[in-house]
Design a protein around this motif. Structure first.
Motif, short mmCIF file in Angstrom:
data_model
loop_
_atom_site.label_atom_id
_atom_site.label_comp_id
_atom_site.label_asym_id
_atom_site.label_seq_id
_atom_site.Cartn_x
_atom_site.Cartn_y
_atom_site.Cartn_z
N GLY A 151 77.99 33.80 -37.09
CA GLY A 151 78.85 32.67 -36.77
C GLY A 151 78.25 31.67 -35.80
O GLY A 151 78.95 30.74 -35.36
N LEU A 152 76.98 31.83 -35.45
CA LEU A 152 76.33 30.88 -34.55
C LEU A 152 75.91 29.61 -35.27
O LEU A 152 75.80 28.54 -34.66
N VAL A 153 75.69 29.73 -36.57
CA VAL A 153 75.24 28.63 -37.41
C VAL A 153 76.10 28.59 -38.66
O VAL A 153 76.39 29.64 -39.25
N GLY A 154 76.49 27.39 -39.07
CA GLY A 154 77.31 27.27 -40.26
C GLY A 154 76.51 27.20 -41.54
O GLY A 154 76.91 27.77 -42.57
N ALA A 155 75.38 26.50 -41.51
CA ALA A 155 74.57 26.28 -42.70
C ALA A 155 73.12 26.12 -42.30
O ALA A 155 72.80 25.74 -41.17
N ILE A 156 72.23 26.37 -43.26
CA ILE A 156 70.79 26.34 -43.01
C ILE A 156 70.17 25.14 -43.70
O ILE A 156 70.49 24.82 -44.85
N GLY A 157 69.24 24.49 -42.98
CA GLY A 157 68.48 23.39 -43.56
C GLY A 157 66.99 23.56 -43.32
O GLY A 157 66.56 24.36 -42.48
N LEU A 158 66.21 22.80 -44.06
CA LEU A 158 64.77 22.75 -43.90
C LEU A 158 64.35 21.29 -43.78
O LEU A 158 65.08 20.40 -44.21
N SER A 159 63.16 21.06 -43.23
CA SER A 159 62.66 19.70 -43.10
C SER A 159 61.22 19.63 -43.59
O SER A 159 60.40 20.48 -43.23
N GLU A 160 60.94 18.63 -44.43
CA GLU A 160 59.58 18.36 -44.90
C GLU A 160 58.94 19.58 -45.56
O GLU A 160 57.89 20.06 -45.12
N VAL A 161 59.57 20.09 -46.62
CA VAL A 161 58.98 21.22 -47.33
C VAL A 161 58.72 20.85 -48.79
O VAL A 161 59.32 19.92 -49.33
N ALA A 169 62.70 29.74 -50.11
CA ALA A 169 63.70 29.84 -49.04
C ALA A 169 65.09 30.02 -49.61
O ALA A 169 65.87 30.86 -49.12
N ASN A 170 65.41 29.27 -50.64
CA ASN A 170 66.76 29.33 -51.22
C ASN A 170 67.04 30.67 -51.87
O ASN A 170 68.20 31.07 -52.01
N ALA A 171 65.99 31.38 -52.25
CA ALA A 171 66.17 32.72 -52.83
C ALA A 171 66.59 33.73 -51.77
O ALA A 171 67.19 34.77 -52.09
N VAL A 172 66.31 33.43 -50.50
CA VAL A 172 66.70 34.32 -49.40
C VAL A 172 68.12 34.02 -48.95
O VAL A 172 68.94 34.94 -48.74
N HIS A 173 68.45 32.74 -48.81
CA HIS A 173 69.78 32.31 -48.39
C HIS A 173 69.98 30.88 -48.89
O HIS A 173 69.04 30.09 -48.86
N PRO A 174 71.19 30.54 -49.33
CA PRO A 174 71.41 29.17 -49.81
C PRO A 174 71.02 28.13 -48.76
O PRO A 174 71.45 28.21 -47.61
N ILE A 175 70.20 27.18 -49.16
CA ILE A 175 69.81 26.07 -48.29
C ILE A 175 70.78 24.92 -48.53
O ILE A 175 70.94 24.46 -49.66
N THR A 176 71.42 24.48 -47.47
CA THR A 176 72.43 23.44 -47.61
C THR A 176 71.82 22.06 -47.70
O THR A 176 72.28 21.21 -48.48
N ALA A 177 70.77 21.80 -46.94
CA ALA A 177 70.18 20.46 -46.92
C ALA A 177 68.69 20.52 -46.65
O ALA A 177 68.21 21.37 -45.89
N LEU A 178 67.98 19.60 -47.27
CA LEU A 178 66.56 19.36 -46.99
C LEU A 178 66.45 17.97 -46.38
O LEU A 178 66.92 16.99 -46.96
N GLN A 179 65.85 17.89 -45.21
CA GLN A 179 65.66 16.62 -44.53
C GLN A 179 64.19 16.22 -44.62
O GLN A 179 63.31 16.98 -44.23
N SER A 180 63.94 15.03 -45.15
CA SER A 180 62.59 14.50 -45.22
C SER A 180 62.64 12.99 -45.10
O SER A 180 63.68 12.37 -45.34
N GLU A 181 61.51 12.41 -44.73
CA GLU A 181 61.46 10.95 -44.65
C GLU A 181 61.59 10.37 -46.06
O GLU A 181 60.92 10.81 -46.99
N TYR A 182 62.45 9.37 -46.20
CA TYR A 182 62.67 8.73 -47.50
C TYR A 182 63.20 7.33 -47.29
O TYR A 182 64.20 7.13 -46.58
N SER A 183 62.51 6.37 -47.86
CA SER A 183 62.90 4.97 -47.75
C SER A 183 62.13 4.20 -48.80
O SER A 183 61.34 4.77 -49.56
N LEU A 184 62.33 2.89 -48.83
CA LEU A 184 61.56 2.07 -49.75
C LEU A 184 60.06 2.25 -49.56
O LEU A 184 59.29 2.19 -50.52
N TRP A 185 59.63 2.48 -48.32
CA TRP A 185 58.18 2.58 -48.13
C TRP A 185 57.70 4.02 -47.99
O TRP A 185 56.51 4.25 -47.79
#
Length: 331
Positions: A151-161, A169-185
């Motif tokens: 109960g310390l964490v609600g959901a798991i995320g990864l960054s730049e993978v 990772a998702n095979a171990v536990h559902p990954i809720t979000a992936l954070q990465s740089e994304y824009s027009l450039w």
């Protein structure tokens, strides 16, 4: 375009967040001088306007950004989806003064520190900031999954993978979000990462959706940066790359003028148009920029608009690498 107080929402797997979140890094690190009073005014205004999604990390400062949010959150915690990150440690003996640590022991040590600084009993979305090349991703995510069970964490995320790492990772536990740089450039996630997210049902959180401020059209010369602004050392903000990228932004400005919006709003509207499973987190320290960014939610881009934008700013058009050292991303 003016902001709205009735913000649309987006779904990141099992989390519902405002369609635009707020990246808080610049309030404490990397982008020059900081004004704590203005930071708090910006946080207050964001909440008043309906922003529910706030992003920080233990390495911003380090620690001071989490402490800023921890103080601000008193009496507001139930109105906020709070995301933070761990895994980058200060280390004077390591290249660049930092090292990546994703060991199970450090997972637990890091979350306890973040909970204390954030003045909260739980973190809604806990990201691994970068993948530790010396620790299997299964071990790191397994330790993070224990935090969910406690109960310390609600959901798991990864960054730049990479897509492969995301699948493992998702095979171990559902990954809720992936954070990465994304824009027009920065359209690297189009090379398989976005497809993998959609295959697995993982939400996507674009950071730096304004190209670290470049796509606002307000940066005309590297001299616009403070002496301690890390963008002075970013390859895209130097020499010929800067001039080439400035030409691209000039074309974005022309399209924005025709649409009756600002270049920043056009750039954010483009990211938002890439799918309902994306929730960008543009960062700012100023109320005026926050309000301008939220106005992007009122910009409608037609299929013809999107084709025109893609024609003037296609994938790979930006000159220069994202970071001086790209070895620690997309593992």
């Amino acid at each position: 375009m003016t902001p709205t107080t009735d913000l649309p929402t987006r779904g990141l797997r099992d989390l519902t967040v405002s369609a635009l979140g707020l990246g808080c890094m610049g309030m404490s690190a990397f982008y020059g001088p900081r004004d704590q009073d203005e930071n708090r005014r910006t946080l207050d205004r964001a909440l008043d306007l309906g922003v529910t999604f706030y992003d920080t990390a233990d390495m911003y400062g380090p620690h001071t950004n989490e402490e800023l949010l921890g103080g601000w959150l008193r009496g507001k915690r139930d109105r906020v989806v709070l995301a933070t990150k761990f895994g980058i440690q200060a280390d004077p003996d390591a290249p660049g003064g930092r090292r990546i640590n994703g060991t199970p022991a450090y997972v637990r040590q890091a979350v306890q520190g973040s909970l204390k600084r954030l003045n909260t009993s739980h973190i809604d979305l806990y990201y691994l900031h970068r993948v530790d090349p010396n620790t299997p991703i299964e071990d790191t995510v397994g330790a993070m999954a224990e935090l969910v069970q406690e109960g310390l964490v609600g959901a798991i995320g990864l960054s730049e993978v990479s897509p492969d790492t995301l699948r493992r990772a998702n095979a171990v536990h559902p990954i809720t979000a992936l954070q990465s740089e994304y824009s027009l450039w920065t359209r690297d996630p189009e090379n398989g990462v976005l497809a993998a997210c959609r295959e697995l049902g993982v939400g996507f959180v674009p950071y730096s959706p304004l190209g670290r401020g470049f796509l606002t059209g307000q940066i005309r010369t590297p001299d616009d940066f403070a002496s301690d602004d890390f963008r002075r050392h970013n390859p895209r903000f130097q020499g010929d790359a800067f001039r080439q990228n400035l030409d691209l932004v000039t074309q974005v400005q022309a399209i924005a003028a025709e649409k009756g919006c600002t270049p920043a709003q056009l750039a954010l509207a483009w990211v938002l148009a890439q799918g309902q499973d994306l929730a960008p987190i543009p960062g700012t320290r100023r109320v005026s920029a926050l309000e301008e960014n939220l106005g992007a939610l009122n910009v409608t881009l037609t299929p013809e608009d999107l084709k025109r934008i893609d024609a003037v700013f296609p994938q790979g058009a930006a000159a220069g690498d994202r970071y001086p050292d790209m070895s620690a991303v997309n593992r």
